[in-house]
Design a protein around this motif. Sequence first.
Motif, PDB file in Angstrom:
ATOM      1  N   CYS A  94       0.819  -1.209   0.000  1.00 14.42           N
ATOM      2  CA  CYS A  94       0.000   0.000   0.000  1.00 14.42           C
ATOM      3  C   CYS A  94       0.853   1.258   0.000  1.00 14.42           C
ATOM      4  O   CYS A  94       1.951   1.278   0.572  1.00 14.42           O
ATOM      5  CB  CYS A  94      -0.904   0.043   1.235  1.00 14.42           C
ATOM      6  N   ARG A  95       0.310   2.293  -0.592  1.00 15.67           N
ATOM      7  CA  ARG A  95       0.861   3.626  -0.412  1.00 15.67           C
ATOM      8  C   ARG A  95       0.214   4.186   0.850  1.00 15.67           C
ATOM      9  O   ARG A  95      -0.954   4.543   0.856  1.00 15.67           O
ATOM     10  CB  ARG A  95       0.557   4.499  -1.625  1.00 15.67           C
ATOM     11  N   ARG A  96       0.989   4.227   1.901  1.00 17.02           N
ATOM     12  CA  ARG A  96       0.443   4.576   3.209  1.00 17.02           C
ATOM     13  C   ARG A  96      -0.049   6.023   3.235  1.00 17.02           C
ATOM     14  O   ARG A  96       0.593   6.923   2.708  1.00 17.02           O
ATOM     15  CB  ARG A  96       1.482   4.358   4.304  1.00 17.02           C
ATOM     16  N   LYS A  97      -1.197   6.210   3.880  1.00 17.37           N
ATOM     17  CA  LYS A  97      -1.733   7.542   4.124  1.00 17.37           C
ATOM     18  C   LYS A  97      -1.771   7.786   5.622  1.00 17.37           C
ATOM     19  O   LYS A  97      -2.068   6.873   6.402  1.00 17.37           O
ATOM     20  CB  LYS A  97      -3.139   7.690   3.526  1.00 17.37           C
ATOM     21  N   GLU A  98      -1.486   9.003   6.009  1.00 16.00           N
ATOM     22  CA  GLU A  98      -1.428   9.336   7.421  1.00 16.00           C
ATOM     23  C   GLU A  98      -2.772   9.042   8.096  1.00 16.00           C
ATOM     24  O   GLU A  98      -3.839   9.373   7.572  1.00 16.00           O
ATOM     25  CB  GLU A  98      -1.075  10.817   7.597  1.00 16.00           C
ATOM     26  N   ALA A 126      -4.366   6.361   8.364  1.00 17.82           N
ATOM     27  CA  ALA A 126      -5.198   5.358   7.684  1.00 17.82           C
ATOM     28  C   ALA A 126      -4.596   3.975   7.908  1.00 17.82           C
ATOM     29  O   ALA A 126      -3.387   3.790   7.797  1.00 17.82           O
ATOM     30  CB  ALA A 126      -5.303   5.653   6.193  1.00 17.82           C
ATOM     31  N   THR A 163      -3.763  -0.001   7.176  1.00 21.80           N
ATOM     32  CA  THR A 163      -3.489  -0.857   6.012  1.00 21.80           C
ATOM     33  C   THR A 163      -3.988  -2.284   6.255  1.00 21.80           C
ATOM     34  O   THR A 163      -3.642  -3.195   5.508  1.00 21.80           O
ATOM     35  CB  THR A 163      -1.977  -0.861   5.696  1.00 21.80           C
ATOM     36  N   CYS A 176      -6.392  -0.440  -0.038  1.00 20.79           N
ATOM     37  CA  CYS A 176      -5.528   0.728   0.083  1.00 20.79           C
ATOM     38  C   CYS A 176      -5.159   1.209  -1.324  1.00 20.79           C
ATOM     39  O   CYS A 176      -5.304   0.478  -2.301  1.00 20.79           O
ATOM     40  CB  CYS A 176      -4.246   0.396   0.829  1.00 20.79           C
ATOM     41  N   GLN A 177      -4.622   2.424  -1.407  1.00 19.98           N
ATOM     42  CA  GLN A 177      -4.206   2.947  -2.696  1.00 19.98           C
ATOM     43  C   GLN A 177      -3.110   2.075  -3.295  1.00 19.98           C
ATOM     44  O   GLN A 177      -2.136   1.732  -2.619  1.00 19.98           O
ATOM     45  CB  GLN A 177      -3.709   4.381  -2.567  1.00 19.98           C
ATOM     46  N   ALA A 232      -9.368   3.950   0.879  1.00 24.54           N
ATOM     47  CA  ALA A 232      -8.692   4.811  -0.103  1.00 24.54           C
ATOM     48  C   ALA A 232      -8.818   4.186  -1.478  1.00 24.54           C
ATOM     49  O   ALA A 232      -9.575   3.255  -1.693  1.00 24.54           O
ATOM     50  CB  ALA A 232      -7.232   4.986   0.292  1.00 24.54           C
TER      51      ALA A 232
END
Length: 276
Positions: free
Chosen positions: A166-170, A172, A174, A201-202, A274
């Motif tokens: 995943c491209r981690r989001k603050e 959020a 996973t 996830c993205q 996401a």
Amino acid sequence: MDERTRLRLDVSYDGTGFSGWAAQPTRRTVAGVLVETLDLVLGAGTATGLTVAGRTDAGVHATGQVCHLDLPTTVWREREGQLLRRLARLLPTDVRIRAITEVPAEFDARFSATFRRYEYRVTDAPYGADPLRRHEILAWPKPLDVDALNDAAAGLVGEHDFAAYCRRKENATTLREVTRLEWRRAPDGVLVATVQADAFCQAMVRSLVGAMLVAGDGRRPVEWPASLLARRERSSEVTVAPAHGLTLVAVGYPDDPAEYARRADLTRRLRVPAEA
């Protein structure tokens, strides 16, 4: 305030010419085109609250996308019999609204969803992808073994922390539950991966596909994709598969409309989904 009616829109699009779903001021996006056309047909700002089940990335296609919006009830009653055809005449040919359905106000295309299902298409034919399907099929340069692909997929099914994919989001999570992940070779020889989860996830789907493909062509052991689940940050070893092979094919919702609100509340407490 005027009474408003919530509508579910079932949408399909060829993602090739779009910079993803989400509206962007200087780019052509699916949401931007839909809002522009709705404003043209109904009047600027008449349709409000456009919300999508899954915000697809640039180049990703959809045959089963779902979104919702609200219209003044008087406008809906006046237009419901001919709205779909009017929109069809004005929308560009690479996006279609296939159905417009009145739903309870509690329906939320994003948070009421119980699953999203994607398909990813790959060809390992020595000549590459058929020219007429080049925008929906990835041409892979090496032969692929379906059994190896499915062995690699098996270790990814279930609830896991997919941080490596995943491209981690603050703020959020996973953590995701993959309920279906399997490969098949269609009669035309194209390999199709079906990936289903409660949410993604993205870039998660394309990252999973990228990891499985190098196991399917023998460059990595079939256990390798699952071994990455032990990591707590994105793996630089995983190559994200190109967007054009991916299609959102279905979004699931509770069978009982009375469950829409409960499902939405549960999803909001668990996570903020996401892009996939």
